[in-house]
Design an enzyme around this catalytic site. Sequence first.
Site, PDB file in Angstrom:
ATOM      1  N   GLU A 156       1.134 -17.317 -22.867  1.00  0.00           N
ATOM      2  CA  GLU A 156       2.212 -18.077 -23.610  1.00  0.00           C
ATOM      3  C   GLU A 156       3.626 -17.859 -22.771  1.00  0.00           C
ATOM      4  O   GLU A 156       4.481 -18.773 -23.148  1.00  0.00           O
ATOM      5  CB  GLU A 156       2.201 -17.175 -24.898  1.00  0.00           C
ATOM      6  N   PRO A 176       0.755  -1.401  -0.128  1.00  0.00           N
ATOM      7  CA  PRO A 176       0.119  -0.033  -0.208  1.00  0.00           C
ATOM      8  C   PRO A 176       0.921   1.210  -0.057  1.00  0.00           C
ATOM      9  O   PRO A 176       0.190   2.412  -0.355  1.00  0.00           O
ATOM     10  CB  PRO A 176      -0.924  -0.071   1.136  1.00  0.00           C
TER      11      PRO A 176
END
Lengths: 167, 167
Positions: free
Chosen positions: B132, B104
């Site tokens: 891929e 964060p």
Amino acid sequence: MPTVFTSRVFSVEVDTIRHPNGREHEAAIVRHPPSVVMIPVREDGRVILIRQFRAPLKEAIWELPAGKVQPGETAEAAATRECEEEIALLPRVIEPLGSFYPSPGFCDELMIFFRVSQLQPPAPDSTIKPDEDEEIETRAVTVEEARGMVARGEIVDLKTAYALTLA
Amino acid sequence: MPTVFTSRVFSVEVDTIRHPNGREHEAAIVRHPPSVVMIPVREDGRVILIRQFRAPLKEAIWELPAGKVQPGETAEAAATRECEEEIALLPRVIEPLGSFYPSPGFCDELMIFFRVSQLQPPAPDSTIKPDEDEEIETRAVTVEEARGMVARGEIVDLKTAYALTLA
């Protein structure tokens, strides 16, 4: 490895990476120094949480103290310095709890976890001061209370949720 | 909020952020879509881990299946799709386990955790295929074995270490 962006906290590189299958892929990688995450445990067993504003979320959230390891600094020294900066206490005992990558898909930051205890006020002449953009609220809670905050969605920080399982 | 860099996985913005104290600070923020993290639990109680190459670390690491939520997709749909892509199994039961921010301080990514079970082979005519650039090895281990891998430093991924405490 061309760096395409640099800020105070991280930089971005675009690299061509050869995968184990021999194929090459272009990957954008966030480069971030290692950081330390501390579970500060008081004599009464309570842990100290901090609440600070987080720009990406546009709100303040509860977390454990944490911060970047500076160049040339050991993780233990960073843990001590960050405790002084963020909770104004110096740990005399620092115990390692393991190291983990929060975002290994695109970022090389390693988070190094510590339990810190025997917390003392810093020396009156210490030169360590909070970062100028950090306004930090602190709260000491029992581990059970902190885990309740996780369960109720009041703690939304992953490193804090994980560390509390080790406390 | 000027975007200074864009890649397939994340973008970087440099914003001037007004803090609660009224002061303004410039902050570089990594923008990343929400992601889903799954604990796939088999009928025999074993959980399925995956091992894949991570460019920032230049090595393959053990993790739970995870992936980005695509635009317009629900988190549950993303969890189902990522299970099919990464472990070639479709969950019939998806249970939410909470949501957390891994970084964060500089990144807005939210990780949404699920326990997924009643895992089935995908339809023979499914069009979903692995990405891929993902060569993925899988392993089914008991929760106890997986937690041992965390304790021995063989699992270094934070989301996986945390999720295994919920399994």
